[in-house]
Design an enzyme around this catalytic site. Structure first.
Site, PDB file in Angstrom:
ATOM      1  N   HIS A 183       0.727  -1.242   0.143  1.00  0.00           N
ATOM      2  CA  HIS A 183      -0.100  -0.036   0.085  1.00  0.00           C
ATOM      3  C   HIS A 183       0.880   1.358  -0.017  1.00  0.00           C
ATOM      4  O   HIS A 183       0.653   2.290  -0.800  1.00  0.00           O
ATOM      5  CB  HIS A 183      -0.749  -0.042   1.069  1.00  0.00           C
ATOM      6  N   HIS A 232       4.344   6.533   5.443  1.00  0.00           N
ATOM      7  CA  HIS A 232       3.064   7.260   6.183  1.00  0.00           C
ATOM      8  C   HIS A 232       2.325   6.617   7.180  1.00  0.00           C
ATOM      9  O   HIS A 232       1.505   6.907   8.084  1.00  0.00           O
ATOM     10  CB  HIS A 232       2.227   7.895   4.893  1.00  0.00           C
ATOM     11  N   GLU A 245       1.679   5.152  12.931  1.00  0.00           N
ATOM     12  CA  GLU A 245       0.389   4.610  13.208  1.00  0.00           C
ATOM     13  C   GLU A 245       0.173   3.170  13.478  1.00  0.00           C
ATOM     14  O   GLU A 245      -0.581   2.607  14.206  1.00  0.00           O
ATOM     15  CB  GLU A 245      -0.678   5.081  12.033  1.00  0.00           C
ATOM     16  N   ASP A 246       0.746   2.336  12.519  1.00  0.00           N
ATOM     17  CA  ASP A 246       0.400   0.794  12.364  1.00  0.00           C
ATOM     18  C   ASP A 246       1.533   0.047  12.922  1.00  0.00           C
ATOM     19  O   ASP A 246       1.642  -1.308  12.543  1.00  0.00           O
ATOM     20  CB  ASP A 246      -0.086   0.431  10.922  1.00  0.00           C
ATOM     21  N   ASP A 258      -2.871   8.545  -0.568  1.00  0.00           N
ATOM     22  CA  ASP A 258      -3.350   7.417   0.197  1.00  0.00           C
ATOM     23  C   ASP A 258      -4.764   7.179   0.127  1.00  0.00           C
ATOM     24  O   ASP A 258      -4.940   5.749   0.201  1.00  0.00           O
ATOM     25  CB  ASP A 258      -3.117   7.780   1.759  1.00  0.00           C
ATOM     26  N   ASP A 300     -24.760  18.124 -23.080  1.00  0.00           N
ATOM     27  CA  ASP A 300     -23.328  18.421 -23.144  1.00  0.00           C
ATOM     28  C   ASP A 300     -22.433  17.400 -22.572  1.00  0.00           C
ATOM     29  O   ASP A 300     -21.810  17.577 -21.729  1.00  0.00           O
ATOM     30  CB  ASP A 300     -22.806  19.768 -22.594  1.00  0.00           C
TER      31      ASP A 300
END
Length: 738
Positions: free
Chosen positions: A48, A72, A76-77, A139, A259
């Site tokens: 990812h 990134h 966090e993970d 992301d 259009d």
């Protein structure tokens, strides 16, 4: 999954001076940090961040941004920390990664509060460094591309958030290519049947009119060349989501759309833009009302282009956008098109970025919205401020003001200046007097009529469109209320000093502020007006030698809850511990009340009661006695036309003989087992007594509670309410005085 050397090659293809060692180190670090983590698709999680980095290499961003994309999710993970990132990759990249890390440590009651607080953190990081936005959008784009592996409920939630927040934010910052794809992916997940139907019809129309598109491209190119204009003409069909929005907005069927195809004419100079427009309008008739010039009047996201619609070959409506190559780059890539992040010059601000209207606007918006609001309010106001179509209006001096569609002259006034909005009393639109709630249209000239000393009505907050106006109105309302309390406090203190036989002055009070634990005169006066500070304490702070001598309690009173006064004595009444008035008086448990004669029973307001610390008023009812109300009680409005019934009363509780007083609070709490026990435990821990509880379940998720309490004083009640608000299961807590 992209290999290490492939990532380096992609970056070096547009930036030969990129730091290859830095890119390699980030690749290896992230791969080891994520280890064997898997995504919902079963792929390694590390794939990812690599895909996010790949999206950003298409935008030709600098190596620091690419490294931040690779890293990134590490804080966090994984077990990675900000300190470790700073040490290995430098504080610049550490700040980027931290700005992309969601807040996990805060325990919010609702998902909306969590979403709002995370979005607040993200916007602050973006305002500090716009590259945070570029990584975040990449992301979200990759997450949306792989959304099909999620559960249906989670897909819907993420798609809705994308459509409400991230796609409009990309558009507001001018990154149209990412916005278009985000909108289509969200639309496909939220309304799959509608998406498939429109996509199928678009395919059919493209198949039928493929030759027509080539004809128009060739015809336009030839006509422009004949006039000496070098141009690149590209035809494209509109995307399913934009078709759906137009059908919804105008209540049209697909067959009524004329259009579906749009053509882009890319020329060399601005002069060529207008020359090309002349060629087009000479060759084919223009559709009235469909001409817009965003070259002379750019949008707030720096978008510049000339829009027009003509009746082209085959009597088909043809939508045209005429722009230069630079304008086209900004239209597609927005703020990412600026050279700061393409040339790797991150050590100094770029003049192009500083001149970016979208970035300047974003920073102003963040500065305006970041203070004071709850997470939910912040999210609501940000949506209002960021995600509306625009109208362009002018001041009488010709200054251009861009506002959200649906804005009013009040929004216009606050956009000009906060003081203009606060003093607005009327408006003229195009020279004609108009209501302040009129909806502004493109091209309107707006003149604001002002009056000195005017305060905006609190009701305006719910009527305006822009976040700036709402915040300013709320602030002005708070200031006006505070000013009223300060004025009341000033009057109370003048009377208190007069009764004490001492001289009051602002200068003397200022010198005593440290003894009152206050920092400003206005704060102190407002606190006295609100009943947070007893006037006698202020007198003692200014004159430490002052002693508040009271008459002794009058004993031997008969009946229940009666008080008596003889001559100039202080009038006293007894309040039993349960807050009622059915117990005979006892020594040293009386509260002096000044200003009456005779003997009358004392009662508290039937709803809400009153506690020491409240600024109180007595209402005389012949034959029944006196009822004590807090000054903020709405019930007092009933007696406004009967001033003879109003009596000036005040507290003077003996600190050695504590008594409890009645109060009522209203709570909203999550409906789950054990919540009531948690709430009652907090109340017990605060040494407050529960007299009665009423429950109501307004929704399946929340339960409403009305709790009648007995507390020592206002400070005790305020502390209890503050702790209840921090309890995980409690959503809201308010005191009821009516």
């Amino acid at each position: 999954m992209m290999r290490q050397y492939e990532l380096v090659e992609r970056v070096k293809s547009y930036d030969p001076n990129a730091d290859e060692v830095l890119l390699d180190r980030a690749y290896v670090y992230a791969m080891r940090a994520h280890g064997t983590q898997k995504r919902a698709s079963g792929d390694l999680f590390f794939s990812h961040p690599l895909e996010v980095a790949a999206i950003l290499t298409d935008l030709k961003l600098d190596d620091a941004t690419i490294v931040a994309a690779v890293l990134h999710d590490t804080i966090e993970d994984t077990d990675a920390t900000r300190e470790e990132i700073d040490q290995l990759f430098g504080p610049e990249i550490g700040a980027l990664v931290d700005g992309l890390t969601k807040i996990k440590k805060l325990d919010f009651v609702s998902r909306k509060a969590t979403q709002g607080e995370n979005f607040r953190k993200l916007l602050l990081a973006i305002a500090a460094d716009v590259r945070v936005l570029l990584v975040k959008l990449a992301d979200r784009l990759h997450n949306m591309r792989t959304l099909g592996y999620m559960a249906q409920e989670k897909r819907a939630r993420i798609a809705e958030e994308t459509l409400e927040i991230y796609a409009p934010l990309a558009g507001r910052m001018g990154i149209q290519e990412i916005r278009d794809e985000l909108e289509d992916l969200a639309f496909r997940n939220l309304k799959p049947e509608a998406y498939e139907t429109i996509a199928h019809r678009l395919d059919n129309v493209s198949h039928r009119n493929g030759q027509l598109v080539e004809t128009i491209e060739r015809d336009l190119t030839t006509r422009l060349a004949e006039k000496g204009i070098t141009a690149c003409v590209k035809g494209r069909r509109k995307r399913p989501y934009s078709i759906w929005k137009k059908m919804e907005r105008k209540s049209l069927g697909f067959e009524q759309l004329s259009d579906i195809f749009a053509f882009r004419i890319i020329v060399d100079t601005i002069d060529d833009c207008y020359r090309a427009l002349g060629v087009v309008h000479t060759a084919w008739p223009m559709v009235p009302g469909r001409y817009k010039d965003y070259v002379s009047t750019p949008k707030q996201n720096d978008y510049r282009s000339i829009h027009t619609t003509v009746i082209g070959p085959g009597h088909q409506r043809v939508e045209l956008q005429i722009r230069t190559q630079d304008m086209d780059s900004v239209a597609e890539y927005g703020i990412a098109a600026h050279t700061l992040y393409k040339d790797g010059r991150t050590d100094q601000p770029s003049h192009l970025l500083n001149e970016s209207r979208s970035y300047q606007w974003l920073r102003r918006t963040v500065d305006m919205l970041v203070e004071g609001d709850s997470p939910e309010e912040f999210l609501e106001h940000t949506k209002l401020e960021l995600f509306h179509d625009q109208v362009f209006c002018f001041t009488p001096k010709g200054r251009l003001i861009a506002l959200p569609r649906g804005a009013t002259p009040i929004d216009f006034a606050y956009a000009v200046h906060t003081n203009v909005g606060n003093t607005a009393v009327g408006a003229k639109i195009n020279g004609q007097i108009a209501p302040l709630l009129s909806e502004l249209q493109n091209g309107d000239e707006v003149e604001i009529v002002r009056a000195d000393g005017q305060t905006p009505p609190a009701a305006w907050e719910s009527l305006v469109i822009t976040g700036k106006a709402r915040s300013a109105i709320r602030r002005a309302t708070r200031d006006a209320v505070r000013k009223q309390y300060a004025g009341l406090g000033h009057q109370i203190l003048e009377r208190a000093f007069e009764r004490a036989g001492r001289v009051y002055s602002d200068e003397k009070l200022k010198s005593a502020l440290p003894r009152l634990a206050r920092t400003s005169l206005d704060d102190t006066l407002a606190a006295v007006g609100r009943g947070e500070i007893f006037s006698g304490d202020v007198v003692k702070a200014v004159y430490p030698d002052y002693k508040d001598e009271r008459r002794p309690t009058v004993d031997g009173l008969s009946g229940h809850g009666w008080f008596g006064l003889k001559g100039s004595e202080s009038l006293k009444f007894k309040v039993p511990e349960d807050g009622s008035s059915n117990t005979a008086p006892k020594k040293k448990q009386a509260i002096p009340v000044r200003g009456f004669t005779g003997e009358l029973p004392i009662n508290f307001a039937p709803e809400g009661g009153a506690v020491p610390g409240d600024r109180i008023v007595g209402i005389l009812t012949p034959g029944e006695g006196i009822t004590i109300y807090p000054i903020q009680s709405k019930a007092l409005a009933t007696f406004e036309q009967e001033p003879e019934r109003w009596l000036d009363v005040r507290w003077d509780v003996d600190e050695d003989n504590h008594q409890r007083f009645p109060a009522i609070i209203a709570l909203s709490a999550i409906n789950e087992p054990g919540v009531l026990a948690t709430i009652t435990q907090v109340i017990a821990d605060h040494d407050a007594n529960i007299d009665d509880i009423a429950l109501k379940r307004p929704t399946p998720d929340f339960t409403g509670l009305i709790i009648r309490l007995s507390v020592w004083d206002l400070k005790h009640l305020t502390s209890l309410i503050a702790d209840l608000r921090t309890t995980r299961a409690v959503s809201t807590v308010e005191r009821i005085t009516d």
